[in-house]
Design an enzyme around this catalytic site. Structure first.
Site, PDB file in Angstrom:
ATOM      1  N   ASP A  38       0.873  -1.174   0.000  1.00 52.20           N
ATOM      2  CA  ASP A  38       0.000   0.000   0.000  1.00 52.20           C
ATOM      3  C   ASP A  38       0.917   1.233   0.000  1.00 52.20           C
ATOM      4  O   ASP A  38       1.352   1.681  -1.053  1.00 52.20           O
ATOM      5  CB  ASP A  38      -0.875  -0.125   1.261  1.00 52.20           C
ATOM      6  CG  ASP A  38      -1.935   0.932   1.397  1.00 52.20           C
ATOM      7  OD1 ASP A  38      -1.603   2.046   1.798  1.00 52.20           O
ATOM      8  OD2 ASP A  38      -3.117   0.645   1.127  1.00 52.20           O
ATOM      9  N   ASP A  40      -7.602  -8.404   6.286  1.00 53.14           N
ATOM     10  CA  ASP A  40      -8.661  -8.185   7.267  1.00 53.14           C
ATOM     11  C   ASP A  40      -9.182  -6.754   7.302  1.00 53.14           C
ATOM     12  O   ASP A  40      -8.526  -5.823   6.838  1.00 53.14           O
ATOM     13  CB  ASP A  40      -8.133  -8.504   8.672  1.00 53.14           C
ATOM     14  CG  ASP A  40      -7.132  -7.450   9.158  1.00 53.14           C
ATOM     15  OD1 ASP A  40      -6.183  -7.153   8.419  1.00 53.14           O
ATOM     16  OD2 ASP A  40      -7.319  -6.916  10.267  1.00 53.14           O
ATOM     17  N   ARG A  73     -10.602 -12.396   7.165  1.00 55.68           N
ATOM     18  CA  ARG A  73      -9.428 -13.090   6.627  1.00 55.68           C
ATOM     19  C   ARG A  73      -9.803 -14.442   6.016  1.00 55.68           C
ATOM     20  O   ARG A  73      -9.089 -14.966   5.170  1.00 55.68           O
ATOM     21  CB  ARG A  73      -8.390 -13.342   7.726  1.00 55.68           C
ATOM     22  CG  ARG A  73      -7.777 -12.077   8.314  1.00 55.68           C
ATOM     23  CD  ARG A  73      -6.518 -12.450   9.097  1.00 55.68           C
ATOM     24  NE  ARG A  73      -6.071 -11.394   9.987  1.00 55.68           N
ATOM     25  CZ  ARG A  73      -5.284 -10.378   9.633  1.00 55.68           C
ATOM     26  NH1 ARG A  73      -4.864 -10.286   8.383  1.00 55.68           N
ATOM     27  NH2 ARG A  73      -4.907  -9.479  10.510  1.00 55.68           N
TER      28      ARG A  73
HETATM   29  P1  IMP Z   1       1.925  -0.526   3.782  1.00 57.46           P
HETATM   30  O1  IMP Z   1       2.960  -0.613   4.870  1.00 57.46           O
HETATM   31  O2  IMP Z   1       1.184   0.775   3.822  1.00 57.46           O
HETATM   32  O3  IMP Z   1       2.467  -0.847   2.408  1.00 57.46           O
HETATM   33  O4  IMP Z   1       0.792  -1.549   4.130  1.00 57.46           O
HETATM   34  C1  IMP Z   1       0.977  -2.880   4.020  1.00 57.46           C
HETATM   35  C2  IMP Z   1       0.126  -3.668   4.983  1.00 57.46           C
HETATM   36  O5  IMP Z   1      -1.117  -3.039   5.297  1.00 57.46           O
HETATM   37  C3  IMP Z   1      -0.217  -4.954   4.292  1.00 57.46           C
HETATM   38  O6  IMP Z   1       0.717  -5.940   4.627  1.00 57.46           O
HETATM   39  C4  IMP Z   1      -1.608  -5.273   4.771  1.00 57.46           C
HETATM   40  O7  IMP Z   1      -1.537  -6.159   5.860  1.00 57.46           O
HETATM   41  C5  IMP Z   1      -2.199  -3.944   5.162  1.00 57.46           C
HETATM   42  N1  IMP Z   1      -3.127  -3.448   4.107  1.00 57.46           N
HETATM   43  C6  IMP Z   1      -2.846  -2.563   3.120  1.00 57.46           C
HETATM   44  N2  IMP Z   1      -3.916  -2.325   2.333  1.00 57.46           N
HETATM   45  C7  IMP Z   1      -4.912  -3.093   2.832  1.00 57.46           C
HETATM   46  C8  IMP Z   1      -6.283  -3.317   2.438  1.00 57.46           C
HETATM   47  O8  IMP Z   1      -6.827  -2.764   1.471  1.00 57.46           O
HETATM   48  N3  IMP Z   1      -6.990  -4.196   3.211  1.00 57.46           N
HETATM   49  C9  IMP Z   1      -6.452  -4.842   4.294  1.00 57.46           C
HETATM   50  N4  IMP Z   1      -5.172  -4.670   4.686  1.00 57.46           N
HETATM   51  C10 IMP Z   1      -4.404  -3.808   3.966  1.00 57.46           C
END
Ligand code: IMP
Ligand code: MG
Length: 180
Positions: A107, A163, A169
């Protein structure tokens, strides 16, 4: 159209399991070829990646591969907190090893960047990053991504390991939130 409700939010079917499975099969096939002759250690980032990790690891059948797990948390509700909590650490000796990180979704990119940093400190020979899903428009930092399953828009999703406040999940398909 299949719909599910989790707490206060309604979700609609977005990526059916058959599509996920065929994408994972392609990713595994590429890895079996790319990592030929190597002994990679797959590293699953819990919790979200457990289904993806299972699905891909059982298809890495032609390699002398191992798997291990670390547990990180950054999401609260439907937003990333930007702050990573490490709940289970990395105990393996990674010196001289090839490490393949398995992430459910990238993300902002902060989780992957943080994970790469931790692994790097343990002197591996090589690091590869595989993510089932990527939200390109949500990226806040530039991260190394070697295997990307599906690029999706910047919507909140659940299912297949992902989740919403710890729920959803166990959905076999991936659902996206219906914006009200
Ligand atoms: P980042 O550190 O912002 O890249 O987020 C990564 C983590 O956030 C992932 O490993 C997911 O567990 C969680 N995540 C990101 N987007 C989503 C979503 O749309 N639904 C659920 N979990 C998410
Ligand atoms: Mg995750």
């Amino acid at each position: 159209m299949k719909k599910v409700t989790i707490n206060d939010l309604e979700f609609e079917l977005f990526i059916p399991y058959e599509k996920i499975r065929s994408i994972v099969e392609e990713m595994a096939e590429r890895m079996n070829k790319d990592f030929e002759g190597k002994s990679p250690l797959f590293l699953c980032i819990l919790n979200g990646s457990f289904m993806f990790a299972t699905e891909i690891f059982k298809r890495i059948s032609s390699l002398d591969a191992e798997i291990s797990f670390i547990k990180l948390a950054s999401y609260s509700g439907t937003k990333t907190s930007g702050e990573i909590k490490q709940l289970i650490g990395l105990n393996e000796d990674l010196t001289g090893r090839m490490v393949v990180v398995l992430e459910d979704i990238v993300d902002s990119g902060i989780t992957v960047a943080n994970t790469i940093e931790q692994i790097q400190a343990k002197n591996p020979s090589e690091i590869k990053i595989a993510t089932l899903l990527l939200k390109p428009d949500a990226l806040k930092i530039k991260v190394q991504l070697d295997y990307v399953g599906i690029e999706i828009p910047n919507d909140f999703i659940v299912g297949y390991g992902l989740d919403y406040d710890r729920k959803g999940r166990n959905l076999i398909d991936i659902y996206k939130v219906i914006e009200k």
